[in-house]
Design an enzyme around this catalytic site. Structure first.
Site, mmCIF file in Angstrom:
data_model
loop_
_atom_site.group_PDB
_atom_site.id
_atom_site.type_symbol
_atom_site.label_atom_id
_atom_site.label_comp_id
_atom_site.label_asym_id
_atom_site.label_seq_id
_atom_site.Cartn_x
_atom_site.Cartn_y
_atom_site.Cartn_z
ATOM 1 N N GLY A 231 35.045 30.939 37.286
ATOM 2 C CA GLY A 231 35.357 29.650 36.666
ATOM 3 C C GLY A 231 36.353 28.869 37.512
ATOM 4 N N ARG B 183 28.492 31.907 39.995
ATOM 5 C CA ARG B 183 28.499 33.315 39.583
ATOM 6 C C ARG B 183 27.298 33.951 40.253
ATOM 7 N NH1 ARG B 183 32.631 33.293 35.636
ATOM 8 N NH2 ARG B 183 32.718 31.292 34.613
ATOM 9 N N ASP C 172 39.573 37.709 37.686
ATOM 10 C CA ASP C 172 39.448 39.153 37.900
ATOM 11 C C ASP C 172 38.061 39.580 38.376
ATOM 12 O OD1 ASP C 172 38.411 38.505 35.455
ATOM 13 O OD2 ASP C 172 39.402 40.120 34.350
ATOM 14 N N THR D 69 42.786 30.722 37.726
ATOM 15 C CA THR D 69 42.091 30.683 36.431
ATOM 16 C C THR D 69 43.028 30.062 35.402
ATOM 17 O OG1 THR D 69 41.373 32.055 34.561
ATOM 18 C CG2 THR D 69 42.728 33.148 36.169
ATOM 19 N N ASP E 236 43.187 30.875 32.426
ATOM 20 C CA ASP E 236 43.454 31.842 31.351
ATOM 21 C C ASP E 236 44.799 32.559 31.469
ATOM 22 O OD1 ASP E 236 41.046 31.228 30.231
ATOM 23 O OD2 ASP E 236 39.970 32.932 31.110
ATOM 24 N N ASP F 62 45.415 35.362 32.881
ATOM 25 C CA ASP F 62 45.142 36.733 32.427
ATOM 26 C C ASP F 62 45.110 37.752 33.564
ATOM 27 O OD1 ASP F 62 42.864 35.802 33.638
ATOM 28 O OD2 ASP F 62 41.479 36.498 32.093
ATOM 29 N N ARG G 178 39.052 33.788 26.181
ATOM 30 C CA ARG G 178 38.186 34.782 25.525
ATOM 31 C C ARG G 178 38.931 36.086 25.278
ATOM 32 N NH1 ARG G 178 34.032 32.721 28.823
ATOM 33 N NH2 ARG G 178 34.649 34.200 30.425
HETATM 34 P P1 ATP Z 1 37.010 33.473 35.358
HETATM 35 O O1 ATP Z 1 37.299 34.663 34.486
HETATM 36 O O2 ATP Z 1 38.164 32.546 35.485
HETATM 37 O O3 ATP Z 1 35.742 32.784 35.011
HETATM 38 P P2 ATP Z 1 36.206 35.365 37.368
HETATM 39 O O4 ATP Z 1 36.468 35.457 38.820
HETATM 40 O O5 ATP Z 1 36.693 36.507 36.526
HETATM 41 O O6 ATP Z 1 36.791 34.001 36.877
HETATM 42 P P3 ATP Z 1 33.437 36.228 37.036
HETATM 43 O O7 ATP Z 1 32.247 35.450 36.672
HETATM 44 O O8 ATP Z 1 33.816 37.416 36.233
HETATM 45 O O9 ATP Z 1 34.623 35.161 37.138
HETATM 46 O O10 ATP Z 1 33.254 36.758 38.552
HETATM 47 C C1 ATP Z 1 32.889 35.866 39.582
HETATM 48 C C2 ATP Z 1 31.943 36.532 40.544
HETATM 49 O O11 ATP Z 1 32.582 37.660 41.180
HETATM 50 C C3 ATP Z 1 30.674 37.122 39.942
HETATM 51 O O12 ATP Z 1 29.680 36.179 39.699
HETATM 52 C C4 ATP Z 1 30.259 38.107 41.039
HETATM 53 O O13 ATP Z 1 29.611 37.444 42.102
HETATM 54 C C5 ATP Z 1 31.613 38.636 41.528
HETATM 55 N N1 ATP Z 1 31.876 39.929 40.862
HETATM 56 C C6 ATP Z 1 32.236 40.124 39.576
HETATM 57 N N2 ATP Z 1 32.334 41.446 39.295
HETATM 58 C C7 ATP Z 1 32.016 42.098 40.439
HETATM 59 C C8 ATP Z 1 31.902 43.478 40.817
HETATM 60 N N3 ATP Z 1 32.141 44.460 39.941
HETATM 61 N N4 ATP Z 1 31.558 43.766 42.080
HETATM 62 C C9 ATP Z 1 31.308 42.781 42.974
HETATM 63 N N5 ATP Z 1 31.367 41.474 42.685
HETATM 64 C C10 ATP Z 1 31.722 41.120 41.443
#
Ligand code: ATP
Length: 320
Positions: free
Chosen positions: A12, A73, A104, A126, A128, A130, A172
Site C-alpha cells: 500500500g 502487489r 511488512d 505505511t 498503519d 504497525d 486492519r
Molecule cells: P501495507 O500493509 O502497507 O499494504 P505491505 O508491504 O505489507 O504494505 P503486502 O501486500 O503485504 O503489503 O506486500 C507487498 C508485496 O510484498 C506482495 O505483493 C509481495 O509481492 C511481497 N511479499 C509479501 N509477502 C511476501 C513473502 N512472504 N515472500 C516474498 N514476497 C512477499
C-alpha cells in the site's frame, strides 16, 4: 563499495514515499553511486521494469503524495522462482543492492532477497504505523492529520445536529491511527483491534455523557475492530440517539506529506543507502526516540506490533 543500487516501493502506498525515494536517489548520487528505479514493486522487478534515475528524476516530488515508482502487489514474488527472476533482472542491470520502501509484506520480499544473497534494506512506509522497531512509519503523521481534519469537520455538524457519529479509519491489525486521532479529536470512544470492547460499556458511556448534557458524541473505529456501519446500527438501537456513520476510506492514503513525514522519509531513505554502502544487508531502518536506528528484518517481522497503552488509557481518562 557498491557502484549501482536500486529502489522500489511496494504494498500500500503512503504519503512521504516520494520524499524517501528522493532521499535514496540523492544520497546515493552524492556518494558517487548510480541509482535505478524499479517500477510497480516486486512485479516490476520480475518484469525488468527498471530505469536509471538522475538527480532531476526526483525533482519536484518531495511534497507529493503517492509514489512516482508506482506500487503493486505481486503473488509471484512469494515464490522462489519469482524471487530468482527478480535477482536475475537486478544482475542484468549490474545492480548490487536494493532499497525496499513498504510495509511488512514488502519486508518479507526484501528478506527473501537477502537470504538468496542479494543485499536489501527495508524502509517502513505505511500509514498503519504497525512496523516493530520504529516509533513511526512514513505516512502515519500525514494520515493522522487527514483524519483529524475530517473529524473536526464532522464535529461541527455533529454539534449542530446533536448526533452521535461513528467514524471508521484505516487499520486492519493496528489501531494506532484510530488511537492517535481519537485522542487528538477528543473522541468519546476509540475502538481498536488490540482491545476487545464490550458494546454495553460503550453504550453506558454514551448515555452518561448524554445525561450530563453532551451535545454530541464521536466514536472512532479502526477497521479491524469492526464495521462502523454495524456498530452505528447497534448504538442507535440501544441508545435511541440519532447516529450517523462515516467511513473515511482512501482519502487517508493520499495528500501532501506533513513536514514530519518529509523529514522522517528523508532521514530513513538516506540511512538505508548508507547501510548498503557499509555492506549491511537484511536490515530495516527506523526511528526510536528521535534516533535513526536499524534492526534485522527478521526482528521487524517477528515481534507483534505494539500499541501505546498509555495513550489508550489517557484518552479514556480525558473523555469521561
Ligand atoms: P501495507 O500493509 O502497507 O499494504 P505491505 O508491504 O505489507 O504494505 P503486502 O501486500 O503485504 O503489503 O506486500 C507487498 C508485496 O510484498 C506482495 O505483493 C509481495 O509481492 C511481497 N511479499 C509479501 N509477502 C511476501 C513473502 N512472504 N515472500 C516474498 N514476497 C512477499
Amino acid at each position: 563499495m557498491m557502484k549501482r543500487i536500486a529502489v522500489l516501493t511496494s504494498g500500500g502506498d503512503s504519503p512521504g514515499m516520494n520524499a524517501a525515494i528522493r532521499a535514496v536517489v540523492r544520497k546515493a548520487i552524492y556518494h558517487g553511486v548510480e541509482v535505478y528505479g524499479v517500477y510497480y514493486g516486486f512485479q516490476g522487478l520480475i518484469d525488468g521494469d527498471i530505469k536509471k534515475l538522475e538527480l532531476g528524476s526526483v525533482g519536484d516530488i518531495i511534497h507529493r503524495g503517492g509514489t512516482i515508482l508506482y506500487t503493486a502487489r505481486c503473488e509471484e514474488f512469494k515464490t522462489k522462482e519469482g524471487q530468482f527472476k527478480g535477482i536475475d533482472q537486478l544482475k542484468k542491470f549490474g545492480i548490487e543492492g536494493l532499497v525496499v520502501i513498504g510495509g511488512d509484506g514488502s519486508f518479507q520480499g526484501a528478506k527473501k532477497l537477502t537470504e538468496h544473497g542479494f543485499p536489501a534494506i527495508g524502509v517502513p512506509g505505511t500509514i498503519d504505523n504497525d512496523i516493530p522497531g520504529t516509533d513511526f512509519t512514513i505516512g502515519f503523521d500525514t494520515a493522522l492529520n487527514t483524519v483529524i481534519d475530517a473529524i473536526d469537520k464532522i464535529r461541527d455538524t455533529a454539534t449542530s445536529h446533536e448526533r452521535t457519529y461513528v467514524v471508521e479509519v484505516m487499520g486492519r491489525d493496528a489501531g494506532d491511527l484510530a488511537l492517535w486521532a481519537g485522542l487528538a479529536d477528543g473522541a468519546e470512544t476509540i475502538m481498536i483491534p488490540e482491545v476487545d470492547d464490550k458494546m454495553e460499556d460503550i453504550v453506558a458511556r454514551l448515555k452518561r455523557g448524554h445525561e450530563r448534557g453532551k451535545k454530541h458524541s464521536i466514536i472512532v473505529v479502526a477497521e479491524g475492530a469492526g464495521s462502523a456501519v454495524e456498530i452505528g446500527k447497534e448504538i442507535e438501537e440501544q441508545t435511541k440517539y440519532e447516529t450517523r456513520v462515516t467511513v473515511l476510506g482512501h482519502i487517508q492514503r493520499g495528500g501532501s506529506p506533513t513536514g514530519r513525514d518529509r523529514v522522517l522519509a528523508s532521514r530513513l531513505g538516506a540511512r538505508a543507502v548508507e547501510l548498503l554502502l557499509e555492506g549491511e544487508a537484511g536490515k530495516v531502518v527506523g526511528i526510536e526516540r528521535n534516533e535513526i536506528v536499524h534492526h534485522d528484518i527478521q526482528d521487524a517481522l517477528s515481534k507483534k506490533p505494539s500499541f501505546d497503552h498509555d495513550i489508550y488509557k489517557l484518552s479514556k481518562e480525558l473523555s469521561i
